[in-house]
Design an enzyme around this catalytic site. Structure first.
Site, PDB file in Angstrom:
ATOM      1  N   ARG A  90      42.634 -25.465  84.952  1.00  0.00           N
ATOM      2  CA  ARG A  90      41.798 -25.038  86.079  1.00  0.00           C
ATOM      3  C   ARG A  90      40.717 -26.078  86.359  1.00  0.00           C
ATOM      4  O   ARG A  90      39.648 -26.071  85.743  1.00  0.00           O
ATOM      5  CB  ARG A  90      41.157 -23.682  85.744  1.00  0.00           C
ATOM      6  CG  ARG A  90      40.158 -23.185  86.761  1.00  0.00           C
ATOM      7  CD  ARG A  90      40.787 -22.717  88.053  1.00  0.00           C
ATOM      8  NE  ARG A  90      41.680 -21.588  87.844  1.00  0.00           N
ATOM      9  CZ  ARG A  90      42.616 -21.231  88.754  1.00  0.00           C
ATOM     10  NH1 ARG A  90      42.744 -21.893  89.876  1.00  0.00           N
ATOM     11  NH2 ARG A  90      43.405 -20.202  88.498  1.00  0.00           N
ATOM     12  N   GLN A 108      53.637 -20.122  92.429  1.00  0.00           N
ATOM     13  CA  GLN A 108      52.514 -20.638  93.223  1.00  0.00           C
ATOM     14  C   GLN A 108      52.242 -22.108  92.866  1.00  0.00           C
ATOM     15  O   GLN A 108      52.102 -22.457  91.698  1.00  0.00           O
ATOM     16  CB  GLN A 108      51.294 -19.756  92.946  1.00  0.00           C
ATOM     17  CG  GLN A 108      49.975 -20.377  93.285  1.00  0.00           C
ATOM     18  CD  GLN A 108      49.138 -19.520  94.232  1.00  0.00           C
ATOM     19  OE1 GLN A 108      49.643 -18.903  95.159  1.00  0.00           O
ATOM     20  NE2 GLN A 108      47.850 -19.474  93.979  1.00  0.00           N
ATOM     21  N   ARG A 113      52.594 -29.215  88.181  1.00  0.00           N
ATOM     22  CA  ARG A 113      51.287 -29.132  87.506  1.00  0.00           C
ATOM     23  C   ARG A 113      51.379 -28.540  86.103  1.00  0.00           C
ATOM     24  O   ARG A 113      50.387 -28.560  85.370  1.00  0.00           O
ATOM     25  CB  ARG A 113      50.284 -28.339  88.351  1.00  0.00           C
ATOM     26  CG  ARG A 113      50.622 -26.882  88.553  1.00  0.00           C
ATOM     27  CD  ARG A 113      49.512 -26.173  89.311  1.00  0.00           C
ATOM     28  NE  ARG A 113      49.815 -24.762  89.528  1.00  0.00           N
ATOM     29  CZ  ARG A 113      48.926 -23.853  89.889  1.00  0.00           C
ATOM     30  NH1 ARG A 113      47.671 -24.180  90.063  1.00  0.00           N
ATOM     31  NH2 ARG A 113      49.268 -22.598  90.073  1.00  0.00           N
ATOM     32  N   HIS A 191      45.231 -30.957  94.722  1.00  0.00           N
ATOM     33  CA  HIS A 191      44.351 -29.770  94.721  1.00  0.00           C
ATOM     34  C   HIS A 191      42.982 -30.143  94.110  1.00  0.00           C
ATOM     35  O   HIS A 191      42.637 -29.691  93.010  1.00  0.00           O
ATOM     36  CB  HIS A 191      45.055 -28.695  93.894  1.00  0.00           C
ATOM     37  CG  HIS A 191      44.506 -27.318  94.024  1.00  0.00           C
ATOM     38  ND1 HIS A 191      43.174 -27.022  93.895  1.00  0.00           N
ATOM     39  CD2 HIS A 191      45.134 -26.144  94.276  1.00  0.00           C
ATOM     40  CE1 HIS A 191      43.012 -25.730  94.045  1.00  0.00           C
ATOM     41  NE2 HIS A 191      44.183 -25.176  94.284  1.00  0.00           N
ATOM     42  N   ASP A 236      39.745 -19.865 102.290  1.00  0.00           N
ATOM     43  CA  ASP A 236      41.077 -20.314 101.864  1.00  0.00           C
ATOM     44  C   ASP A 236      41.858 -20.679 103.131  1.00  0.00           C
ATOM     45  O   ASP A 236      42.580 -19.863 103.689  1.00  0.00           O
ATOM     46  CB  ASP A 236      41.774 -19.191 101.073  1.00  0.00           C
ATOM     47  CG  ASP A 236      43.029 -19.668 100.372  1.00  0.00           C
ATOM     48  OD1 ASP A 236      43.440 -20.818 100.614  1.00  0.00           O
ATOM     49  OD2 ASP A 236      43.599 -18.887  99.586  1.00  0.00           O
ATOM     50  N   GLU A 295      41.621 -30.256  99.650  1.00  0.00           N
ATOM     51  CA  GLU A 295      42.919 -30.670  99.112  1.00  0.00           C
ATOM     52  C   GLU A 295      43.794 -31.330 100.180  1.00  0.00           C
ATOM     53  O   GLU A 295      44.406 -30.638 100.991  1.00  0.00           O
ATOM     54  CB  GLU A 295      43.650 -29.434  98.576  1.00  0.00           C
ATOM     55  CG  GLU A 295      42.769 -28.511  97.744  1.00  0.00           C
ATOM     56  CD  GLU A 295      43.387 -27.126  97.538  1.00  0.00           C
ATOM     57  OE1 GLU A 295      44.621 -27.012  97.548  1.00  0.00           O
ATOM     58  OE2 GLU A 295      42.630 -26.155  97.375  1.00  0.00           O
TER      59      GLU A 295
END
Ligand code: BG6
Length: 341
Positions: A90, A108, A113, A191, A236, A295
Protein backbone atom coordinates in the site's frame (compact mmCIF):
# COMPACT_ATOMS: atom_id res chain seq x y z
CA UNK A 1 19.65 -13.35 -13.98
CA UNK A 2 23.07 -12.06 -13.04
CA UNK A 3 21.86 -10.01 -10.08
CA UNK A 4 24.51 -8.84 -7.65
CA UNK A 5 24.79 -10.46 -4.23
CA UNK A 6 22.82 -8.70 -1.49
CA UNK A 7 24.37 -5.42 -0.30
CA UNK A 8 26.98 -5.33 -3.00
CA UNK A 9 27.18 -2.73 -5.75
CA UNK A 10 26.25 -4.02 -9.17
CA UNK A 11 28.67 -3.35 -12.00
CA UNK A 12 27.12 -3.07 -15.44
CA UNK A 13 26.02 -6.41 -16.82
CA UNK A 14 28.80 -8.04 -18.68
CA UNK A 15 29.53 -8.67 -22.31
CA UNK A 16 26.02 -8.69 -23.75
CA UNK A 17 25.25 -5.33 -22.22
CA UNK A 18 28.53 -3.99 -23.57
CA UNK A 19 27.42 -5.04 -27.04
CA UNK A 20 24.15 -3.18 -26.48
CA UNK A 21 26.07 -0.10 -25.43
CA UNK A 22 27.94 -0.12 -28.70
CA UNK A 23 24.76 0.15 -30.73
CA UNK A 24 23.19 2.86 -28.60
CA UNK A 25 24.71 5.19 -26.03
CA UNK A 26 23.86 3.89 -22.55
CA UNK A 27 24.93 5.28 -19.19
CA UNK A 28 28.49 4.30 -18.31
CA UNK A 29 28.10 2.83 -14.85
CA UNK A 30 24.57 1.79 -13.96
CA UNK A 31 24.66 1.42 -10.24
CA UNK A 32 22.32 -0.20 -7.80
CA UNK A 33 22.36 -2.39 -4.73
CA UNK A 34 20.12 -5.33 -4.02
CA UNK A 35 19.27 -5.62 -0.33
CA UNK A 36 16.69 -7.28 1.89
CA UNK A 37 13.65 -5.12 2.62
CA UNK A 38 10.56 -5.65 4.77
CA UNK A 39 9.60 -9.29 5.43
CA UNK A 40 12.83 -10.34 3.71
CA UNK A 41 11.56 -9.24 0.28
CA UNK A 42 14.36 -8.03 -1.94
CA UNK A 43 14.60 -4.41 -2.97
CA UNK A 44 16.87 -2.41 -5.23
CA UNK A 45 18.45 0.78 -3.94
CA UNK A 46 19.19 3.52 -6.43
CA UNK A 47 21.48 6.30 -5.32
CA UNK A 48 21.87 9.51 -7.28
CA UNK A 49 24.07 12.52 -6.86
CA UNK A 50 23.65 14.88 -3.86
CA UNK A 51 21.85 12.21 -1.80
CA UNK A 52 18.87 11.61 -4.10
CA UNK A 53 17.66 8.03 -3.77
CA UNK A 54 14.93 5.57 -4.67
CA UNK A 55 13.96 2.02 -3.72
CA UNK A 56 12.20 -0.60 -5.83
CA UNK A 57 10.86 -3.91 -4.51
CA UNK A 58 11.18 -6.87 -6.86
CA UNK A 59 7.75 -7.77 -5.52
CA UNK A 60 5.45 -5.86 -7.89
CA UNK A 61 8.44 -3.93 -9.34
CA UNK A 62 7.09 -1.39 -6.93
CA UNK A 63 8.90 1.85 -6.17
CA UNK A 64 8.43 2.39 -2.43
CA UNK A 65 10.74 5.32 -1.81
CA UNK A 66 11.93 8.43 -3.61
CA UNK A 67 13.95 10.91 -1.60
CA UNK A 68 15.25 14.36 -2.40
CA UNK A 69 18.67 15.81 -1.51
CA UNK A 70 17.41 16.62 2.02
CA UNK A 71 16.55 12.95 2.53
CA UNK A 72 12.85 13.87 2.59
CA UNK A 73 10.50 11.11 1.44
CA UNK A 74 8.38 12.23 -1.49
CA UNK A 75 6.15 9.16 -1.84
CA UNK A 76 3.57 7.91 0.62
CA UNK A 77 3.73 4.35 1.95
CA UNK A 78 1.23 3.42 4.64
CA UNK A 79 2.57 2.63 8.10
CA UNK A 80 0.22 -0.38 7.88
CA UNK A 81 1.40 -1.57 4.46
CA UNK A 82 1.64 -5.36 4.28
CA UNK A 83 4.80 -6.66 2.64
CA UNK A 84 3.54 -10.15 2.12
CA UNK A 85 2.29 -11.77 -1.07
CA UNK A 86 -0.41 -11.84 -2.34
CA UNK A 87 -1.26 -8.44 -0.84
CA UNK A 88 0.01 -5.51 -2.93
CA UNK A 89 2.13 -2.99 -1.03
CA UNK A 90 0.00 0.00 0.00
CA UNK A 91 1.89 3.02 -1.29
CA UNK A 92 4.74 4.05 -3.54
CA UNK A 93 4.07 3.31 -7.20
CA UNK A 94 2.14 0.06 -7.77
CA UNK A 95 1.89 -0.99 -11.41
CA UNK A 96 -1.66 -1.76 -12.53
CA UNK A 97 -1.51 -4.26 -15.41
CA UNK A 98 -3.12 -5.90 -17.36
CA UNK A 99 -6.17 -4.25 -15.86
CA UNK A 100 -6.79 -0.94 -14.18
CA UNK A 101 -9.33 -1.03 -11.32
CA UNK A 102 -12.44 -3.02 -12.10
CA UNK A 103 -12.34 -2.33 -15.84
CA UNK A 104 -12.37 -6.05 -16.70
CA UNK A 105 -12.77 -9.51 -15.16
CA UNK A 106 -9.40 -9.83 -13.45
CA UNK A 107 -8.63 -9.01 -9.83
CA UNK A 108 -8.69 -5.25 -9.06
CA UNK A 109 -5.71 -3.51 -10.76
CA UNK A 110 -4.46 -6.74 -12.38
CA UNK A 111 -1.73 -9.07 -11.19
CA UNK A 112 1.58 -7.33 -12.05
CA UNK A 113 1.61 -5.59 -8.66
CA UNK A 114 1.65 -8.83 -6.74
CA UNK A 115 4.08 -10.89 -8.76
CA UNK A 116 7.79 -11.32 -8.21
CA UNK A 117 9.71 -9.55 -10.98
CA UNK A 118 13.35 -10.25 -11.81
CA UNK A 119 16.26 -8.01 -12.66
CA UNK A 120 16.83 -7.80 -16.39
CA UNK A 121 20.56 -7.51 -16.91
CA UNK A 122 20.38 -7.39 -20.67
CA UNK A 123 17.39 -5.30 -21.72
CA UNK A 124 16.94 -4.24 -25.34
CA UNK A 125 18.43 -0.78 -25.90
CA UNK A 126 16.38 2.15 -24.67
CA UNK A 127 17.23 5.72 -25.66
CA UNK A 128 18.32 7.39 -22.43
CA UNK A 129 19.68 10.62 -21.09
CA UNK A 130 23.44 9.91 -20.75
CA UNK A 131 23.47 11.93 -17.51
CA UNK A 132 21.41 9.19 -15.83
CA UNK A 133 23.82 6.98 -13.89
CA UNK A 134 21.48 5.17 -11.55
CA UNK A 135 18.82 2.86 -12.89
CA UNK A 136 17.55 -0.69 -12.83
CA UNK A 137 15.69 -2.81 -15.37
CA UNK A 138 13.11 -5.32 -14.22
CA UNK A 139 11.12 -7.88 -16.17
CA UNK A 140 7.91 -9.83 -15.73
CA UNK A 141 6.83 -12.76 -17.85
CA UNK A 142 3.62 -14.68 -17.12
CA UNK A 143 3.83 -17.90 -15.13
CA UNK A 144 1.72 -20.94 -16.04
CA UNK A 145 -0.72 -19.83 -13.32
CA UNK A 146 -0.92 -16.33 -14.82
CA UNK A 147 -1.64 -17.80 -18.24
CA UNK A 148 -4.67 -19.53 -16.77
CA UNK A 149 -6.21 -16.22 -15.67
CA UNK A 150 -4.98 -14.08 -18.60
CA UNK A 151 -4.09 -16.37 -21.50
CA UNK A 152 -1.48 -14.17 -23.16
CA UNK A 153 2.23 -14.37 -23.39
CA UNK A 154 4.03 -11.07 -22.79
CA UNK A 155 7.27 -9.47 -21.71
CA UNK A 156 6.88 -6.46 -19.45
CA UNK A 157 10.11 -4.51 -18.99
CA UNK A 158 10.29 -1.67 -16.52
CA UNK A 159 13.20 0.72 -16.18
CA UNK A 160 13.31 2.85 -13.03
CA UNK A 161 15.87 5.64 -13.25
CA UNK A 162 17.04 8.43 -11.00
CA UNK A 163 18.12 11.54 -12.93
CA UNK A 164 20.95 13.91 -12.01
CA UNK A 165 18.47 16.42 -10.53
CA UNK A 166 16.72 13.76 -8.51
CA UNK A 167 13.95 13.23 -11.07
CA UNK A 168 12.46 9.75 -11.04
CA UNK A 169 11.37 8.11 -14.26
CA UNK A 170 9.57 4.85 -14.95
CA UNK A 171 9.52 3.49 -18.48
CA UNK A 172 7.38 0.46 -19.25
CA UNK A 173 7.77 -1.59 -22.38
CA UNK A 174 5.16 -4.27 -22.93
CA UNK A 175 5.53 -6.73 -25.79
CA UNK A 176 3.04 -9.25 -27.10
CA UNK A 177 4.96 -12.54 -27.36
CA UNK A 178 1.95 -14.70 -28.26
CA UNK A 179 2.94 -17.36 -30.76
CA UNK A 180 -0.62 -18.22 -31.77
CA UNK A 181 -1.21 -15.01 -33.72
CA UNK A 182 -3.53 -13.48 -31.12
CA UNK A 183 -3.62 -9.79 -30.17
CA UNK A 184 -4.28 -8.75 -26.60
CA UNK A 185 -5.69 -5.64 -24.95
CA UNK A 186 -5.02 -4.20 -21.52
CA UNK A 187 -5.49 -1.16 -19.34
CA UNK A 188 -2.68 0.26 -17.26
CA UNK A 189 -1.72 2.75 -14.53
CA UNK A 190 1.25 3.97 -12.53
CA UNK A 191 -0.70 4.15 -9.27
CA UNK A 192 1.48 6.89 -7.76
CA UNK A 193 0.97 7.74 -4.06
CA UNK A 194 2.43 11.18 -3.31
CA UNK A 195 3.27 12.28 0.20
CA UNK A 196 1.56 15.60 0.99
CA UNK A 197 1.54 17.75 4.12
CA UNK A 198 -2.23 18.16 4.38
CA UNK A 199 -4.66 17.09 1.66
CA UNK A 200 -6.88 20.14 2.37
CA UNK A 201 -3.99 22.43 1.42
CA UNK A 202 -3.16 20.70 -1.85
CA UNK A 203 -4.32 21.53 -5.35
CA UNK A 204 -3.84 19.80 -8.67
CA UNK A 205 -3.38 21.81 -11.85
CA UNK A 206 -3.74 20.54 -15.41
CA UNK A 207 -7.02 18.65 -15.07
CA UNK A 208 -9.48 21.54 -14.88
CA UNK A 209 -12.14 21.46 -17.64
CA UNK A 210 -11.30 17.80 -18.41
CA UNK A 211 -13.92 15.09 -18.86
CA UNK A 212 -13.76 12.32 -16.29
CA UNK A 213 -15.37 9.03 -15.34
CA UNK A 214 -16.49 9.13 -11.73
CA UNK A 215 -15.82 5.78 -10.04
CA UNK A 216 -17.99 6.92 -7.14
CA UNK A 217 -20.96 7.36 -9.51
CA UNK A 218 -20.92 4.14 -11.49
CA UNK A 219 -18.18 5.35 -13.90
CA UNK A 220 -20.54 8.01 -15.29
CA UNK A 221 -18.93 10.71 -17.45
CA UNK A 222 -18.81 14.36 -16.28
CA UNK A 223 -16.85 17.51 -17.12
CA UNK A 224 -14.68 19.13 -14.45
CA UNK A 225 -15.73 22.70 -13.75
CA UNK A 226 -13.79 25.68 -12.62
CA UNK A 227 -10.34 26.03 -11.30
CA UNK A 228 -7.62 23.70 -10.04
CA UNK A 229 -8.78 20.54 -8.26
CA UNK A 230 -8.94 20.84 -4.45
CA UNK A 231 -9.89 18.18 -1.90
CA UNK A 232 -12.69 18.21 0.66
CA UNK A 233 -13.99 14.65 0.45
CA UNK A 234 -13.40 11.25 -1.13
CA UNK A 235 -12.39 11.39 -4.79
CA UNK A 236 -12.01 8.59 -7.35
CA UNK A 237 -12.00 9.98 -10.89
CA UNK A 238 -10.47 8.93 -14.20
CA UNK A 239 -9.66 12.12 -16.13
CA UNK A 240 -9.77 11.40 -19.85
CA UNK A 241 -7.24 12.60 -22.42
CA UNK A 242 -5.44 14.56 -19.72
CA UNK A 243 -2.49 16.81 -20.65
CA UNK A 244 1.03 15.43 -20.62
CA UNK A 245 1.98 17.59 -17.61
CA UNK A 246 0.10 17.68 -14.30
CA UNK A 247 1.18 19.55 -11.17
CA UNK A 248 0.43 18.81 -7.52
CA UNK A 249 0.98 21.94 -5.48
CA UNK A 250 1.56 21.46 -1.75
CA UNK A 251 1.30 24.90 -0.14
CA UNK A 252 2.41 23.88 3.31
CA UNK A 253 5.51 22.04 2.12
CA UNK A 254 6.16 24.76 -0.49
CA UNK A 255 6.67 21.92 -2.92
CA UNK A 256 5.27 21.14 -6.36
CA UNK A 257 5.35 17.72 -7.95
CA UNK A 258 5.40 17.83 -11.72
CA UNK A 259 4.30 14.66 -13.51
CA UNK A 260 5.14 14.24 -17.17
CA UNK A 261 3.50 11.33 -18.93
CA UNK A 262 3.94 9.76 -22.35
CA UNK A 263 1.81 7.06 -23.94
CA UNK A 264 -0.69 7.34 -21.10
CA UNK A 265 -3.70 9.44 -22.09
CA UNK A 266 -5.65 9.36 -18.81
CA UNK A 267 -4.96 10.33 -15.20
CA UNK A 268 -6.69 8.89 -12.15
CA UNK A 269 -7.05 10.96 -8.99
CA UNK A 270 -7.82 9.07 -5.79
CA UNK A 271 -8.06 9.79 -2.10
CA UNK A 272 -10.14 7.41 0.04
CA UNK A 273 -10.93 10.04 2.75
CA UNK A 274 -11.93 9.06 6.27
CA UNK A 275 -14.60 6.36 5.90
CA UNK A 276 -12.83 4.25 3.25
CA UNK A 277 -9.53 4.74 5.08
CA UNK A 278 -11.03 3.08 8.15
CA UNK A 279 -12.28 0.18 6.06
CA UNK A 280 -8.84 -0.59 4.64
CA UNK A 281 -6.84 -3.08 6.66
CA UNK A 282 -3.48 -1.84 5.36
CA UNK A 283 -4.06 1.90 5.73
CA UNK A 284 -3.99 4.07 8.87
CA UNK A 285 -7.25 5.84 9.82
CA UNK A 286 -5.84 9.36 9.46
CA UNK A 287 -3.34 8.68 6.70
CA UNK A 288 -5.64 9.93 3.95
CA UNK A 289 -4.66 13.46 5.05
CA UNK A 290 -1.07 12.90 4.02
CA UNK A 291 -1.41 11.20 0.64
CA UNK A 292 -2.79 11.80 -2.80
CA UNK A 293 -2.78 9.42 -5.74
CA UNK A 294 -2.40 10.92 -9.19
CA UNK A 295 -2.01 8.02 -11.59
CA UNK A 296 -0.99 8.38 -15.23
CA UNK A 297 -3.04 5.70 -16.95
CA UNK A 298 -4.60 4.20 -20.05
CA UNK A 299 -8.12 3.31 -18.97
CA UNK A 300 -10.83 4.53 -21.29
CA UNK A 301 -9.31 3.09 -24.46
CA UNK A 302 -7.51 -0.20 -23.80
CA UNK A 303 -4.18 -0.65 -25.56
CA UNK A 304 -4.12 -3.44 -28.15
CA UNK A 305 -0.93 -5.16 -29.24
CA UNK A 306 -0.57 -7.61 -32.11
CA UNK A 307 2.03 -10.39 -31.72
CA UNK A 308 5.50 -8.87 -31.87
CA UNK A 309 4.26 -5.33 -31.16
CA UNK A 310 5.56 -3.31 -28.23
CA UNK A 311 4.02 -0.41 -26.32
CA UNK A 312 5.89 2.15 -24.28
CA UNK A 313 4.48 4.23 -21.42
CA UNK A 314 6.61 6.63 -19.44
CA UNK A 315 6.20 8.65 -16.27
CA UNK A 316 8.72 11.25 -15.10
CA UNK A 317 8.39 12.86 -11.69
CA UNK A 318 10.14 15.91 -10.35
CA UNK A 319 9.71 17.78 -7.08
CA UNK A 320 10.41 21.49 -7.30
CA UNK A 321 10.09 24.39 -4.84
CA UNK A 322 6.65 26.02 -5.02
CA UNK A 323 7.88 29.26 -6.43
CA UNK A 324 6.38 27.38 -9.39
CA UNK A 325 3.79 29.75 -10.80
CA UNK A 326 0.19 28.88 -11.18
CA UNK A 327 -1.05 28.58 -14.76
CA UNK A 328 2.31 27.39 -16.03
CA UNK A 329 0.71 24.25 -17.40
CA UNK A 330 -1.48 26.12 -19.85
CA UNK A 331 -0.54 24.36 -23.12
CA UNK A 332 -0.65 27.59 -25.18
CA UNK A 333 1.51 29.39 -22.63
CA UNK A 334 3.98 26.46 -22.64
CA UNK A 335 4.18 26.73 -26.40
CA UNK A 336 4.86 30.47 -26.25
CA UNK A 337 7.52 29.95 -23.59
CA UNK A 338 9.15 27.32 -25.80
CA UNK A 339 9.17 29.80 -28.68
CA UNK A 340 10.54 32.47 -26.35
CA UNK A 341 7.62 34.83 -27.05
O1 BG6 B 1 -7.15 -0.95 -2.74
P1 BG6 B 1 -6.55 -0.98 -4.13
O2 BG6 B 1 -6.93 -2.20 -4.90
O3 BG6 B 1 -5.07 -0.76 -4.10
O4 BG6 B 1 -7.19 0.24 -4.91
C1 BG6 B 1 -7.14 1.52 -4.39
C2 BG6 B 1 -7.86 2.51 -5.32
O5 BG6 B 1 -7.10 2.66 -6.49
C3 BG6 B 1 -7.59 3.67 -7.37
O6 BG6 B 1 -6.74 3.76 -8.47
C4 BG6 B 1 -8.97 3.32 -7.82
O7 BG6 B 1 -9.46 4.33 -8.68
C5 BG6 B 1 -9.87 3.14 -6.62
O8 BG6 B 1 -11.17 2.78 -7.02
C6 BG6 B 1 -9.29 2.11 -5.67
O9 BG6 B 1 -10.08 2.05 -4.50
Amino acid sequence: MAAPPPSSPSPPAAAAAAATQQTQPQPQTPFYELVKGNSGLEKVLLRGTRGFSAEVYLYGAQVTSWKNDHAEELLFVSSKAIFKPPKAIRGGIPICFPQFGTHGNLEQHGFARNRLWTIDDNPPPLPVNPAIKSFVDLILRPSDEDLKIWPHSFEFRLRVALGPNGDLSLTSRIRNTNTDGRSFSYTFAYHTYFSVSDISEVRVEGLETMDYLDNLKGKERFTEQGDAIVFESEIDKVYLAAPSKIAIIDHEKKRTFVLTKEGLPDAVVWNPWDKKAKAMQDFGDGEYKHMLCVEPAAVEKPITLKPGEEWKGRLALSAVPSSYCSGQLDPLKEHLIALNI
